[in-house]
Design a protein around this motif. Structure first.
Motif, PDB file in Angstrom:
ATOM      1  N   MET A 175       0.830  -1.209   0.000  1.00 26.56           N
ATOM      2  CA  MET A 175       0.000   0.000   0.000  1.00 26.56           C
ATOM      3  C   MET A 175       0.860   1.253   0.000  1.00 26.56           C
ATOM      4  SD  MET A 175      -1.543  -0.102   3.913  1.00 26.56           S
ATOM      5  CE  MET A 175      -2.577  -1.498   3.496  1.00 26.56           C
ATOM      6  N   GLU A 176       0.253   2.376  -0.416  1.00 21.76           N
ATOM      7  CA  GLU A 176       0.989   3.637  -0.484  1.00 21.76           C
ATOM      8  C   GLU A 176       0.168   4.865  -0.128  1.00 21.76           C
ATOM      9  OE1 GLU A 176       1.959   4.954  -4.551  1.00 21.76           O
ATOM     10  OE2 GLU A 176       0.841   3.207  -5.257  1.00 21.76           O
ATOM     11  N   GLY A 177      -1.145   4.725   0.025  1.00 23.53           N
ATOM     12  CA  GLY A 177      -1.986   5.899   0.217  1.00 23.53           C
ATOM     13  C   GLY A 177      -2.675   5.947   1.572  1.00 23.53           C
ATOM     14  N   THR A 178      -3.238   7.106   1.886  1.00 24.49           N
ATOM     15  CA  THR A 178      -3.951   7.311   3.139  1.00 24.49           C
ATOM     16  C   THR A 178      -5.170   6.405   3.287  1.00 24.49           C
ATOM     17  OG1 THR A 178      -3.190   9.603   3.268  1.00 24.49           O
ATOM     18  CG2 THR A 178      -5.146   9.047   4.542  1.00 24.49           C
ATOM     19  N   PRO A 179      -6.009   6.211   2.227  1.00 29.81           N
ATOM     20  CA  PRO A 179      -7.170   5.332   2.394  1.00 29.81           C
ATOM     21  C   PRO A 179      -6.791   3.918   2.816  1.00 29.81           C
ATOM     22  CG  PRO A 179      -7.367   6.630   0.377  1.00 29.81           C
ATOM     23  CD  PRO A 179      -5.973   6.817   0.878  1.00 29.81           C
ATOM     24  N   GLU A 180      -5.615   3.471   2.410  1.00 27.62           N
ATOM     25  CA  GLU A 180      -5.167   2.130   2.776  1.00 27.62           C
ATOM     26  C   GLU A 180      -4.582   2.105   4.197  1.00 27.62           C
ATOM     27  OE1 GLU A 180      -5.655   2.723  -1.325  1.00 27.62           O
ATOM     28  OE2 GLU A 180      -4.044   3.677  -0.173  1.00 27.62           O
TER      29      GLU A 180
END
Length: 543
Positions: A54-59
């Motif tokens: 993962m790499e993003g805030t939602p994840e």
């Protein structure tokens, strides 16, 4: 005051002194609701729930509740023990020995061991995994990480090993003052090798999922909901109160607000501002339900430095100068955001950024400078610049894109076509470099200036601007081993001056988090500068 507290704690942590565990505290006399369930809007469908991919805030917001690393944070951003109860450091701060709690378990009942961390971190740097955050482990200076990522050494040569099931040793190539803080990132959580080997890519489905956090995954209906339920095998389950979290992927801020008002959402997303016309009314009607916190993060536009004409710094600077940031923060967002003229936010612990000279000009003066730069680069009324501006689905991203495109058109005669993509597609487009200019945002992985500045180093996997400056890279690499904070900050400001000169991205505003939280939700952390929160620390009051 908060900065001093954080820095003092960081010094204790680096010396191997662990802070006390702070579990959820329900105030005496509080009458809890019979139904301990929370509905949270995450703002987007997560691209993955695999922490090493993962790499993003939602994840990451979901991952923090499904997994636990060596350390976690309290409501103010201070570091607390997670799976590690304490740690020792050698004299030159390059060998860390972590002592893991013996009651940590996976949701399937397996014990969490030091080997689970070794497997996870080796997996993150293994080129076969294609982790978008492999660079993060390289930034820790963990021994051999760089060579492994570049295919020169095998993953089993990473500077981490299990001395026994409850003792983890980490070896760094050189000391890094904020190493303990970096361990709080979701890339650094453990992984269950047995489960991943058995199920492969399907291991994150509800039927096969195994985590070590306070909650486990029980349901995932794509683009509809994700359901997390309390993990009875979590080491601190006795202090967990909320039994179920329903995570929604609503991208539209207007739809989110409607459902919040209807009582269908308890906590809103917060990553994007509430529409200003609604925010003003909410301040009148329900001010106690609005929580605004400054955040270590910057909203910006990313120029593709490898695509003409954005390989020309004059074009990048002209477009940045022509953005009237005050209009955006006053008229579009309006919830405590600060106009950004540098990449590192003012709130960052222990760092005072130098204000660029162009930031001291009036907007009219900036536009005049922008016109000169465009003319030098060969663009003007007879030869207007045209390009596409990419943004991910969001009412506010769209409003800002329309406003900035209008500013560019009015002041520089630039023609902009807006391109909207949903989160997962947008990430893939950025990763592939298939864009000209893109909306972007970066929230610090830990509270220190390097978390922002490292993003624009050549080797950084999230440097979608494709900025590459050897001098900048060297400054950031050399800063890693500088323990003296004053000297390190001088190097950071030298790096910031290079960004100001080259303008690989256009900072627009410093983030603040504005979130609506129902009055019956207790334990919400209203002062964490990284917007990190754990549902295990919350509770629902009878209402």
């Amino acid at each position: 005051m908060h900065k001093k507290t954080s820095l003092a704690l960081a010094i204790l942590l680096a010396a191997g002194v662990a802070a006390p565990v702070m579990a959820a505290k329900v105030p005496a006399g509080t009458e809890l609701a019979a139904k301990q369930e929370i509905v949270f809007n995450n703002g987007a469908e997560p691209a993955t729930l695999d922490p090493q991919k993962m790499e993003g805030t939602p994840e990451s917001r979901i991952a923090r509740n499904l997994f636990e690393g060596l350390v976690i944070q309290d409501d103010k951003g201070n570091i607390l023990p997670g799976v590690a109860t304490s740690w020792d450091v050698n004299d030159n701060n390059t060998v860390f020995t972590f002592h893991l709690r013996d009651d940590a378990k996976w949701s399937n009942g397996d014990p969490v061991t030091a080997g689970d961390f070794v497997f996870a971190w080796q997996r993150a740097v293994d080129p076969k995994t294609a982790s978008p955050y492999s660079w993060y482990i390289e930034m820790t200076t963990m021994a051999n990480a760089s060579d492994i990522i570049n295919g020169k050494k095998s993953p089993d040569q990473l500077g981490v090993k299990a001395l026994d099931d409850h003792t983890l040793q980490v070896v760094l190539d050189k000391p890094i003052p904020y190493f303990i803080r970096m361990l709080g990132h979701t890339t650094m959580v453990p992984a269950n090798k047995k489960v991943i080997d058995q199920w492969g890519e399907k291991w994150t489905s509800p039927d096969h999922f195994v985590g070590n956090g306070a909650y486990t995954l029980t349901d995932w209906v794509v683009n509809e909901r994700i359901v997390l339920k309390r993990n009875p095998n979590y080491w601190d389950d006795k202090d967990t109160v909320v039994n179920q979290i329903t995570v929604l992927p609503i991208e539209s801020e207007n739809s989110e607000l409607s459902r919040y008002k209807a009582g269908e959402i308890d906590i809103t997303n917060g990553s994007t501002p509430i529409a200003i016309e609604h925010f003003r009314q909410l301040k009148k009607d329900i001010p106690e339900q609005i929580h605004t916190t400054g955040q270590v993060g910057t909203y910006y536009y990313s120029f593709n430095n490898k695509k003409a004409p954005f390989d020309d710094a004059r074009i990048r600077k002209a477009l940045s100068f022509a953005i009237d940031r005050n209009v955006i923060t006053d008229k579009i967002t309006g919830q405590g955001e600060i106009p950004a003229y540098a990449f590192v936010p003012d709130i960052t612990a222990g760092f005072t950024p130098v204000v660029p000279a162009w930031a001291k000009l009036t907007q009219k003066e900036r536009v005049e400078e922008a016109k000169k730069l465009m003319k030098e680069a060969g663009y003007g009324p007879d030869h207007p610049l045209s390009f596409e501006l990419l943004y991910n689905t969001s009412d506010n991203h769209k409003k800002i894109a329309i406003a900035v495109a209008a500013m560019w058109k009015q002041s520089l005669g630039v023609n902009v076509s807006l391109v909207n993509q949903e989160w997962k597609t947008y990430l893939a487009t950025e990763r592939a470099g298939d864009f000209q200019v893109a909306r972007a945002g970066w929230v610090g992985d830990y509270n220190e200036a390097s978390t922002m500045l490292d993003l624009l180093t050549t080797a950084n996997g999230n440097n979608y601007a494709r900025y590459s400056n050897p001098e900048y890279d060297m400054l950031m690499a050399d800063s890693k081993s500088v323990v003296d904070e004053t000297k390190r900050n001088e190097m950071y400001n030298q790096a910031a001056k290079l960004l100001d000169r080259d303008m690989p991205v256009a900072p627009i505003y410093q983030y603040s988090t504005t979130r609506l939280v129902k009055p019956y939700i207790g334990g919400y952390p209203a002062a964490n500068p990284e917007d990190i929160f754990y549902f295990k620390d919350m509770y629902v009051v009878k209402h």
